[in-house]
Design an enzyme around this catalytic site. Structure first.
Site, mmCIF file in Angstrom:
data_model
loop_
_atom_site.group_PDB
_atom_site.id
_atom_site.type_symbol
_atom_site.label_atom_id
_atom_site.label_comp_id
_atom_site.label_asym_id
_atom_site.label_seq_id
_atom_site.Cartn_x
_atom_site.Cartn_y
_atom_site.Cartn_z
ATOM 1 C CG HIS A 14 -1.763 -1.241 1.270
ATOM 2 N ND1 HIS A 14 -1.803 -2.086 2.348
ATOM 3 C CD2 HIS A 14 -2.546 -1.823 0.325
ATOM 4 C CE1 HIS A 14 -2.583 -3.114 2.077
ATOM 5 N NE2 HIS A 14 -3.036 -2.982 0.864
ATOM 6 C CB SER A 58 3.409 -8.815 -12.695
ATOM 7 O OG SER A 58 4.146 -9.124 -11.545
ATOM 8 C CG ASP A 69 -4.590 2.922 1.423
ATOM 9 O OD1 ASP A 69 -5.598 2.619 2.090
ATOM 10 O OD2 ASP A 69 -3.440 2.569 1.749
ATOM 11 C CD1 TRP A 79 -2.760 -2.209 -11.069
ATOM 12 C CD2 TRP A 79 -3.478 -3.818 -12.438
ATOM 13 N NE1 TRP A 79 -3.401 -1.612 -12.133
ATOM 14 C CE2 TRP A 79 -3.848 -2.578 -12.989
ATOM 15 C CE3 TRP A 79 -3.814 -4.983 -13.144
ATOM 16 C CZ2 TRP A 79 -4.528 -2.458 -14.196
ATOM 17 C CZ3 TRP A 79 -4.501 -4.859 -14.346
ATOM 18 C CH2 TRP A 79 -4.851 -3.615 -14.852
ATOM 19 C CD GLU A 112 7.243 -4.315 -12.813
ATOM 20 O OE1 GLU A 112 7.541 -3.590 -11.852
ATOM 21 O OE2 GLU A 112 7.435 -5.542 -12.823
ATOM 22 C CB ALA A 156 -9.000 -14.787 -4.370
ATOM 23 C CD GLU A 157 -4.810 -11.026 -4.100
ATOM 24 O OE1 GLU A 157 -5.547 -11.961 -3.717
ATOM 25 O OE2 GLU A 157 -3.677 -10.808 -3.659
ATOM 26 C CD GLN A 158 -1.982 -13.168 -7.770
ATOM 27 O OE1 GLN A 158 -2.012 -14.357 -8.063
ATOM 28 N NE2 GLN A 158 -1.057 -12.651 -6.986
ATOM 29 C CD GLN A 203 7.909 -9.238 -12.665
ATOM 30 O OE1 GLN A 203 7.937 -10.319 -12.109
ATOM 31 N NE2 GLN A 203 6.848 -8.468 -12.647
#
Ligand SMILES: *[C@@H]1O[C@H](CO)[C@@H](O)[C@H](O)[C@H]1NC(C)=O
Ligand SMILES: *[C@@H]1O[C@H](CO)[C@@H](O)[C@H](O)[C@H]1NC(C)=O
Ligand SMILES: *[C@@H]1O[C@H](CO)[C@@H](O)[C@H](O)[C@H]1NC(C)=O
Ligand SMILES: *[C@@H]1O[C@H](CO)[C@@H](O)[C@H](O)[C@H]1NC(C)=O
Length: 483
Positions: free
Chosen positions: A20, A372, A117, A370, A375, A390-392, A352
């Site tokens: 965050h 990656s 945020d 997010w 990028e 899950a969030e991906q 990366q």
């Protein structure tokens, strides 16, 4: 439009954790560098995690940005070890509210606005009390934001678990969300974090607007839904500001020269980069299948390998040693030898952003965080989406089905082992086939639109100016200087 906002002071509120803090700092730098805004980043800290700013690698715009760490909050009496992350974050921020309030009240120069945020939604009340404009920053997509906001309606209308629904979850004006793609706090409605998540979404409408780390071309339809869909607007009526893609700066790392040297010798766009992020660990069986899939595809690869998760191994090919500093010994026998001219293994971690931006890289097998994703897009590289958490999943679906820059396995890799034949085919489709080339072309267009958007005068830049103008006008009005 005036694009310098020298007289403005904005406080950005960051919930605990690097995940965050970093987006908050990147936003702070953008406001300072592009718009000359003074920024104070207020960081909620906890007793257990060390002061985060000591860990920072992001160079700050020193003249205009400062970071204030709030005294640590202790939530040990409020949570149990099984309390889930979203619930914990909400509790931490709630405990920190008096600290946030007094830190702002004590500032020599009262901020004209707060930008909170997504876990700091309860600060809307403090901003209102202290007479500041209040905005929310969601460093993610508009689609994810729509789901968060609309979850309150789904919560009222849907019986039973979301994941058991026979039909996709409808969000007005937006692409429906498949039950299997719901975010972590929606997985189990009996958990406290589900209720916290619903309440976060409800509080979004207390703000004057939402900043999103996305851009107009990437999510035009969803952004349009926020602006125009009456059903969605009956839930949330505030403006959305797509200001992205903001990404962390590429850190100059001492890349082992053999990696760069090797990449330099490969043809342009011929290598697939395989990495599942810092937390991404596969089962032993999945690693075997992945190794075979890469080998069978006969494509070049750079693979950041990590030892498998423990517990699922009874295979003679493997040895579960987690300490290696040479050849990982949990790969299929002979794999390294057979692929030595095609592939390169990097144990544990790779730089990366640098790897992705090398001209030899033509594809990315990714968990779709997010970071990656941004990028990859800003390096012109299409993706094989391999969500692990899950969030991906929402990111993976978004990239494959909305943007069209990713392929994905038929079944979620968390549900079933993806077999070598399918991996081979995915890699070939991405690297060799017309389909992959089309995605590469599309991703290049996306990158151009992203870069154009951020430039002076581009849509994301203008969106930020529009937001800052509102804050400036409000400040003028408050000072009786109506401008
Ligand atoms: C995104 O990048 C930042 C900075 O390196 C890192 O701290 C954060 O954990 C990353 N987030 C994810 C979800 O990988
Ligand atoms: C808003 O969304 C609803 C539900 O998806 C849809 O039926 C309606 O046509 C949309 N309205 C507009 C103006 O786009
Ligand atoms: C490979 O990419 C580099 C950098 O984009 C470019 O300068 C070079 O011309 C390309 N080589 C070929 C053979 O296309
Ligand atoms: C994408 O994944 C990241 C975590 O890596 C998450 O923070 C973000 O909200 C996700 N975005 C979407 C659209 O799901």
């Amino acid at each position: 439009m005036d694009t310098s906002f020298k007289n403005l002071h904005v406080a950005i509120l960051s919930s605990p954790g690097m995940g965050h803090l970093i987006p908050a700092l990147v936003l702070a730098n953008r406001l300072a560098a592009q718009h000359s805004v003074n920024v104070t980043v207020l960081l909620v800290t906890t007793a257990v995690s060390p002061p985060e700013s000591k860990l920072l690698q992001i160079p700050l715009h020193r003249d205009l940005v400062r970071v204030v760490e709030l005294p640590p909050v202790d939530i040990s009496h409020l949570v149990v070890p099984t309390t889930q992350v979203v619930a914990q974050l909400c509790v931490m921020v709630r405990e920190a509210l008096p600290l946030i309030r007094s830190a702002i009240a004590a500032m020599d120069r009262r901020p004209d606005a707060v930008i909170a945020d997504l876990f700091c939604t309860e600060t809307a009340a403090i901003a209102a009390e202290l007479g500041m404009a209040k905005y929310l920053y969601v460093p993610s997509t508009a689609w994810f934001t729509a789901l968060t906001v609309y979850c309150q309606v789904l919560d009222r209308e849907i019986e039973g678990q979301y994941v058991d629904q026979p039909e996709p979850l409808k969000i007005p004006g937006c692409k429906p969300v498949r039950p299997e793609d719901v975010v972590e706090p929606m997985l189990d409605r009996n958990e406290l974090q589900h209720d916290e998540y619903v309440n976060l979404g409800k509080r979004y409408s207390l703000f004057d607007g939402i900043l999103l780390n996305t851009w107009e071309d990437l999510e035009h339809e969803t952004l349009q839904a926020f602006r125009e869909n009456e059903t969605l607007r009956s839930i949330i009526e505030i403006p959305v500001y797509p200001i992205g893609p903001l990404r962390r700066p590429v850190e100059p790392v001492d890349v082992k020269s053999d990696l760069l040297g090797w990449l330099d010798r490969q043809p342009n766009e011929s290598v697939i980069f395989v990495s599942f992020g810092s937390g991404g660990v596969l089962s032993a069986e999945q690693i075997t299948e992945l190794a075979w899939g890469l080998e069978l595809s006969q494509q070049r690869f750079v693979w950041v390998v990590r030892p498998p998760t423990k517990g699922s191994v009874d295979d003679a090919f493997f040895n579960l040693g987690t300490d290696f500093d040479g050849t990982p010994n949990y790969l299929p026998e002979g794999f390294i030898k057979r692929t030595q001219n095609k592939g390169l293994l990097i144990p544990m971690w790779g730089p990366q952003a640098q790897i992705l931006s090398h001209q030899a890289i033509g594809g990315f097998m990714s968990h779709c965080g997010w970071n990656s994703t941004l990028e990859s897009i800003t390096s012109d590289v299409p993706i094989i989406a391999w969500p692990l958490y899950a969030e991906q999943r929402l990111n993976a679906t978004f990239l494959a089905e909305e943007v069209g820059v990713a392929l994905r396995p038929r079944v979620l890799p968390t549900k079933e082992v993806v077999r070598r034949e399918e991996i081979e085919s995915l890699v070939r489709r991405l690297m060799e086939h017309k389909e992959g080339q089309e995605m590469r072309d599309k991703v290049k267009k996306m990158k151009i639109s992203a870069m154009e958007g951020l430039k002076n005068g581009g849509p994301s830049y203008k969106s930020m100016c529009e937001l800052l103008s509102k804050i400036a006008v409000r400040k003028g009005n408050m000072n009786g200087l109506v401008g």
